[in-house]
Motif scaffolding. Sequence first.
Motif, mmCIF file in Angstrom:
data_model
loop_
_atom_site.group_PDB
_atom_site.id
_atom_site.type_symbol
_atom_site.label_atom_id
_atom_site.label_comp_id
_atom_site.label_asym_id
_atom_site.label_seq_id
_atom_site.Cartn_x
_atom_site.Cartn_y
_atom_site.Cartn_z
ATOM 1 N N UNK A 1 0.838 -1.202 0.000
ATOM 2 C CA UNK A 1 0.000 0.000 0.000
ATOM 3 C C UNK A 1 0.870 1.248 0.000
ATOM 4 N N UNK A 2 1.921 1.248 0.822
ATOM 5 C CA UNK A 2 2.812 2.407 0.911
ATOM 6 C C UNK A 2 3.557 2.636 -0.405
ATOM 7 N N UNK A 3 3.966 1.561 -1.073
ATOM 8 C CA UNK A 3 4.638 1.695 -2.371
ATOM 9 C C UNK A 3 3.704 2.291 -3.414
ATOM 10 N N UNK A 4 2.449 1.882 -3.359
ATOM 11 C CA UNK A 4 1.451 2.410 -4.289
ATOM 12 C C UNK A 4 1.221 3.901 -4.049
ATOM 13 N N UNK B 1 0.335 4.576 9.282
ATOM 14 C CA UNK B 1 0.273 5.891 9.955
ATOM 15 C C UNK B 1 1.495 6.739 9.628
ATOM 16 N N UNK B 2 2.533 6.109 9.085
ATOM 17 C CA UNK B 2 3.782 6.817 8.801
ATOM 18 C C UNK B 2 3.761 7.508 7.435
ATOM 19 N N UNK C 1 0.969 -5.486 9.524
ATOM 20 C CA UNK C 1 1.667 -4.283 10.004
ATOM 21 C C UNK C 1 0.894 -3.009 9.651
ATOM 22 N N UNK C 2 -0.398 -3.029 9.960
ATOM 23 C CA UNK C 2 -1.271 -1.897 9.642
ATOM 24 C C UNK C 2 -0.762 -0.585 10.238
ATOM 25 N N UNK D 1 -16.024 -5.836 -0.855
ATOM 26 C CA UNK D 1 -16.956 -6.932 -0.597
ATOM 27 C C UNK D 1 -17.873 -6.578 0.581
ATOM 28 N N UNK D 2 -17.274 -6.297 1.710
ATOM 29 C CA UNK D 2 -18.059 -5.878 2.887
ATOM 30 C C UNK D 2 -18.064 -4.372 3.043
ATOM 31 N N UNK D 3 -17.237 -3.682 2.284
ATOM 32 C CA UNK D 3 -17.230 -2.220 2.319
ATOM 33 C C UNK D 3 -16.385 -1.638 3.436
ATOM 34 N N UNK D 4 -15.482 -2.442 4.012
ATOM 35 C CA UNK D 4 -14.635 -1.922 5.086
ATOM 36 C C UNK D 4 -13.684 -0.876 4.536
ATOM 37 N N UNK D 5 -13.559 0.239 5.276
ATOM 38 C CA UNK D 5 -12.707 1.331 4.816
ATOM 39 C C UNK D 5 -11.735 1.723 5.928
ATOM 40 N N UNK D 6 -10.483 1.984 5.549
ATOM 41 C CA UNK D 6 -9.457 2.436 6.486
ATOM 42 C C UNK D 6 -8.991 3.806 6.053
ATOM 43 N N UNK D 7 -9.049 4.761 6.976
ATOM 44 C CA UNK D 7 -8.543 6.111 6.687
ATOM 45 C C UNK D 7 -7.054 6.131 6.990
ATOM 46 N N UNK D 8 -6.240 6.300 5.951
ATOM 47 C CA UNK D 8 -4.789 6.309 6.105
ATOM 48 C C UNK D 8 -4.288 7.713 6.369
ATOM 49 N N UNK D 9 -4.934 8.683 5.781
ATOM 50 C CA UNK D 9 -4.577 10.092 6.019
ATOM 51 C C UNK D 9 -5.835 10.937 6.030
#
Length: 265
Positions: A196-199, A242-243, A237-238, A257-265
Amino acid sequence: MKKLFSEEDLVKNLSLYYLNQHLKKKPMEKYHRAIDASPLHDREKYKKKAEILLLNSFMHHFPEVTFENLTCESPDFIAKFNDKKIGIELTEVINHLEMKKVESCLNKIFRQAEILLEHEDTTKYRGVYFLSFHTHLKFDTAEQQKEIISDIYKSIKKNKVFGCVKTIRKSSHRRNVFITHEYNMNLFDELCSEKILELIEKKNEKFPYYDRSVDECWLVIVSDMNSLASRYTFIQDREHLKEVESPFHKIFHLENLCGNITSIK
């Protein structure tokens, strides 16, 4: 000139989303009509329709978002949110690169089997078929692919596994024959946070070239859980997310699929 993607093809592509009960059908139909009315090439129209589908779960979290430009390039969409003009850049994170080629080959094989069944009797065989295969599956040659198509055709026609088909499950569908992968997840199928960080880093490099007329630009990273190459069960290593440092105003990771969302920034 023959269209590259027919309405029937699109219906097949939408089937899993309808089955997931997450699809906001009315706005989605409106957005698809707007894309159809654009001067984009048929292939680009299909790509845009698939992209807006990946944002369907995102719209559940942000119901106030309305899309104003569905056919722009950098970013992918321009929307309105809280009286602000928001650019939305969409990108998919691939969890299993080695599966991408396999999945692409299988999807072509599925389409050939669908055509065979529809030509024989669409009414009799219409439905969504979820298939899994034995691990020795090979499709390096045209003959091997032809054999797999035949095994799929026979399995669906007889409603029992045949040849390379390991399991078969059917759900109803009112119009067409649609064949896809069975949704089986590995309990320890992690998505490394580094991917994710590389992307994000790659998208950061392109940020200066995005439309400057927007008030904010958001990056939405999607794990397409209907794809063998993209799906995952947990993010490893979620806390490393945060970095992140990025010029994007907001960054989200979304699974569709379930619509789970993570706010990274």
